[in-house]
Scaffold this active site. Sequence first.
Site, PDB file in Angstrom:
ATOM      1  N   GLU A 236       0.877  -1.165   0.000  1.00  0.00           N
ATOM      2  CA  GLU A 236       0.000   0.000   0.000  1.00  0.00           C
ATOM      3  C   GLU A 236       0.923   1.226   0.000  1.00  0.00           C
ATOM      4  O   GLU A 236       1.812   1.328   0.849  1.00  0.00           O
ATOM      5  CB  GLU A 236      -0.868  -0.012   1.265  1.00  0.00           C
ATOM      6  CG  GLU A 236      -1.872   1.102   1.259  1.00  0.00           C
ATOM      7  CD  GLU A 236      -2.733   1.157   2.524  1.00  0.00           C
ATOM      8  OE1 GLU A 236      -2.636   0.227   3.356  1.00  0.00           O
ATOM      9  OE2 GLU A 236      -3.475   2.137   2.660  1.00  0.00           O
TER      10      GLU A 236
ATOM     11  N   ARG B 181       5.573 -12.705   9.781  1.00  0.00           N
ATOM     12  CA  ARG B 181       6.260 -11.447   9.470  1.00  0.00           C
ATOM     13  C   ARG B 181       7.705 -11.490   9.927  1.00  0.00           C
ATOM     14  O   ARG B 181       8.046 -12.217  10.857  1.00  0.00           O
ATOM     15  CB  ARG B 181       5.592 -10.276  10.212  1.00  0.00           C
ATOM     16  CG  ARG B 181       4.198  -9.987   9.786  1.00  0.00           C
ATOM     17  CD  ARG B 181       3.599  -8.916  10.701  1.00  0.00           C
ATOM     18  NE  ARG B 181       3.841  -7.573  10.195  1.00  0.00           N
ATOM     19  CZ  ARG B 181       3.043  -6.961   9.319  1.00  0.00           C
ATOM     20  NH1 ARG B 181       1.972  -7.561   8.854  1.00  0.00           N
ATOM     21  NH2 ARG B 181       3.310  -5.735   8.921  1.00  0.00           N
TER      22      ARG B 181
ATOM     23  N   LYS C 264       4.536   0.922   9.449  1.00  0.00           N
ATOM     24  CA  LYS C 264       4.671   2.175   8.723  1.00  0.00           C
ATOM     25  C   LYS C 264       4.115   3.343   9.529  1.00  0.00           C
ATOM     26  O   LYS C 264       4.627   4.447   9.443  1.00  0.00           O
ATOM     27  CB  LYS C 264       3.958   2.069   7.370  1.00  0.00           C
ATOM     28  CG  LYS C 264       4.803   1.335   6.347  1.00  0.00           C
ATOM     29  CD  LYS C 264       4.121   1.297   5.004  1.00  0.00           C
ATOM     30  CE  LYS C 264       3.073   0.221   4.951  1.00  0.00           C
ATOM     31  NZ  LYS C 264       2.559  -0.052   3.619  1.00  0.00           N
TER      32      LYS C 264
HETATM   33  P1  ATP Z   1       2.919  -2.333   8.137  1.00  0.00           P
HETATM   34  O1  ATP Z   1       1.981  -3.061   9.056  1.00  0.00           O
HETATM   35  O2  ATP Z   1       4.339  -2.429   8.504  1.00  0.00           O
HETATM   36  O3  ATP Z   1       2.501  -0.942   7.886  1.00  0.00           O
HETATM   37  P2  ATP Z   1       1.622  -3.524   5.922  1.00  0.00           P
HETATM   38  O4  ATP Z   1       1.410  -4.969   6.033  1.00  0.00           O
HETATM   39  O5  ATP Z   1       0.476  -2.622   6.167  1.00  0.00           O
HETATM   40  O6  ATP Z   1       2.870  -3.131   6.783  1.00  0.00           O
HETATM   41  P3  ATP Z   1       1.698  -3.374   3.084  1.00  0.00           P
HETATM   42  O7  ATP Z   1       2.184  -2.257   2.261  1.00  0.00           O
HETATM   43  O8  ATP Z   1       0.252  -3.641   3.116  1.00  0.00           O
HETATM   44  O9  ATP Z   1       2.249  -3.136   4.546  1.00  0.00           O
HETATM   45  O10 ATP Z   1       2.511  -4.698   2.772  1.00  0.00           O
HETATM   46  C1  ATP Z   1       2.798  -5.212   1.511  1.00  0.00           C
HETATM   47  C2  ATP Z   1       3.136  -6.663   1.670  1.00  0.00           C
HETATM   48  O11 ATP Z   1       4.266  -6.813   2.519  1.00  0.00           O
HETATM   49  C3  ATP Z   1       2.000  -7.441   2.293  1.00  0.00           C
HETATM   50  O12 ATP Z   1       1.832  -8.634   1.586  1.00  0.00           O
HETATM   51  C4  ATP Z   1       2.464  -7.688   3.696  1.00  0.00           C
HETATM   52  O13 ATP Z   1       1.924  -8.868   4.213  1.00  0.00           O
HETATM   53  C5  ATP Z   1       3.985  -7.749   3.534  1.00  0.00           C
HETATM   54  N1  ATP Z   1       4.648  -7.346   4.775  1.00  0.00           N
HETATM   55  C6  ATP Z   1       4.468  -6.205   5.461  1.00  0.00           C
HETATM   56  N2  ATP Z   1       5.214  -6.198   6.581  1.00  0.00           N
HETATM   57  C7  ATP Z   1       5.882  -7.370   6.608  1.00  0.00           C
HETATM   58  C8  ATP Z   1       6.797  -7.976   7.513  1.00  0.00           C
HETATM   59  N3  ATP Z   1       7.180  -7.351   8.634  1.00  0.00           N
HETATM   60  N4  ATP Z   1       7.291  -9.202   7.209  1.00  0.00           N
HETATM   61  C9  ATP Z   1       6.915  -9.817   6.082  1.00  0.00           C
HETATM   62  N5  ATP Z   1       6.050  -9.319   5.195  1.00  0.00           N
HETATM   63  C10 ATP Z   1       5.523  -8.109   5.444  1.00  0.00           C
HETATM   64 MG    MG Z   2      -1.273  -2.107   5.414  1.00  0.00          MG
END
Ligand code: ATP
Ligand code: MG
Length: 556
Positions: free
Chosen positions: A33, A262, A272
């Site tokens: 995102e 994760r 983020k």
């Molecule tokens: P955050 O919670 O850190 O803001 P998010 O999951 O909202 O991260 P996205 O931009 O939606 O961030 O993530 C894109 C992809 O990266 C998704 O498939 C998510 O599952 C994966 N992802 C995000 N954080 C991690 C992590 N710490 N380890 C592994 N994969 C991750």
């Molecule tokens: Mg997200």
Amino acid sequence: MSDTPKSDFIREIIAADLASGKHATTITRFPPEPNGYLHLGHARAICLNFGIALENAGSGARCHLRFDDTNPEKEEVEYVESIKADVKWLGFEWGDNLYYASDYFEFYYDCAVHLIKNGLAYVDEQTAEQIKDTRGNLTVPGSPSPFRDRSVEENLELFAKMRAGGFDEGTAVLRAKIDMASPNIVLRDPVIYRVLKAEHHNTGDAWCLYPMYDFAHPLEDAKEHITHSLCTLEFEIHRPFYDWVIENCPVPAKPRQIEFSRLNFTYTVMSKRKLLTLVKEGHVAGWDDPRMPTLSGARRRGIPAVAIRKLCEKTGITKFQGITDIAQLEFEIRDYLNTVAPRRMAVIDPLKLVITNWPEGQSEDIELDNHPKDPAMGSRAVKLSRELWIEGDDFMEVPEKKYFRLGPDRHVRLRGGYIVKCTGFEKDDSGKVVKVLCEYLPGTKGADAPEGVECRAAIHWVSAEHGVAAEVRLYDRLFTVEDPDAAEGGFTSVINPDSLKVIQAWVEPALAAAEPETVVQYERLGYFVADRHEHQPGTKPVFNRTIGLRDSWAKK
Ligand code: ATP
Ligand code: MG
């Protein structure tokens, strides 16, 4: 990229699906995102999705880079550009497969209409609060909305009115009609569309209703014929709804969602939202501050992409949520840089050393290997002269036990050159030693110490006449505790006050000519990178410390 064959439960499923003929090829996606910069955690998802595509390239596999930009409120173009740059930097390519979830708004809308027509969705005019209060909880089933049994015609009409802007924000939502008593709360008639009168970075003001993530995501995957939709564990309880959407909407493919744990690190925050707080509150200089756990921060810190990929490879893909010791990443950084980083001499805590028996104005070229184990990296000449800079802690007025460097009447070798003997020192008014006086021993360059001379250490140095003044930023961990998220006063209360020290150093002239992003080892001090943005060849060098040679936190 490494050639080690990788194996984990996801790769096993993919191999089985190819073997059984369920899929002729494999299509994965990385769906960030664009509401922030990518962080080290994302690296796991990137290496997994793009890695699987690379490993299965023979069968035509590919990985899509998809911006999951269906939420108009938090997304920015700056983030889109940074994400593309960071994925490339990490070593992956999406080729022609760049997608924007916001390009499918019409498709989600059609799917919602399809659900309504099949009696599987309804417009609910309860407030958000009422919807929440009637959801029930783990032990109590939810209760149905008074609007749940509206006719198909009425729902179609109201949904069209939502699209036309006839409802204010918060006054109507579209809900999937599933089961208000489901043991899985996600299935208790989840909201799939809400009114949001917000401008979208791609579609402008064309829409005033936006799909919820849980509804849009499976549709995005299906639209792109994704075979395996790999996501993190928190989506496990959402999977039944993912499958429900795929079952009940007119989709061109049936992707399968699989969850993995994760990647999280000690001494680090990763969400983020929290990273944005660090930026907004000025705890760091920006998203790419070298202390940030973002990929662009890592890059600016001089952390090689290979080290991050290696870390991802070694920690693997599992279903178990754990926390990775940041020292593991630091190990990979040192391990890689040790083999590739050229050695240079730099003094970061300068103390003047004068060789009193060296003629004024005279200098001598000292030939130094660029790498102790890799002759292919060649050598360079460094000028030795009468006045040098040495490291402050390479002299002790009263040497401690087991201290083998300079002190009154002691000998030490100047790296690559002569042995010198300390004959005196000078102090300033405060009692600080500001100058060390030495005599050099002719004939000791490249030769053993003469009989009766004890010389047990070699120190680095920079000629005061030829050296170049540099700005060096000494970075350290951003947090003082292992689990900043658990800190009583919140993660911003445990920021390491010493995470950045800017100092004035003296470096050998070769470093002034370095290109930005060149990583070198300052002998005996650690790895340093020429700053990506502020270092310019030919001007005052600006270097960032990537990491010290040893783990200084291990003994704490
Ligand atoms: P955050 O919670 O850190 O803001 P998010 O999951 O909202 O991260 P996205 O931009 O939606 O961030 O993530 C894109 C992809 O990266 C998704 O498939 C998510 O599952 C994966 N992802 C995000 N954080 C991690 C992590 N710490 N380890 C592994 N994969 C991750
Ligand atoms: Mg997200």
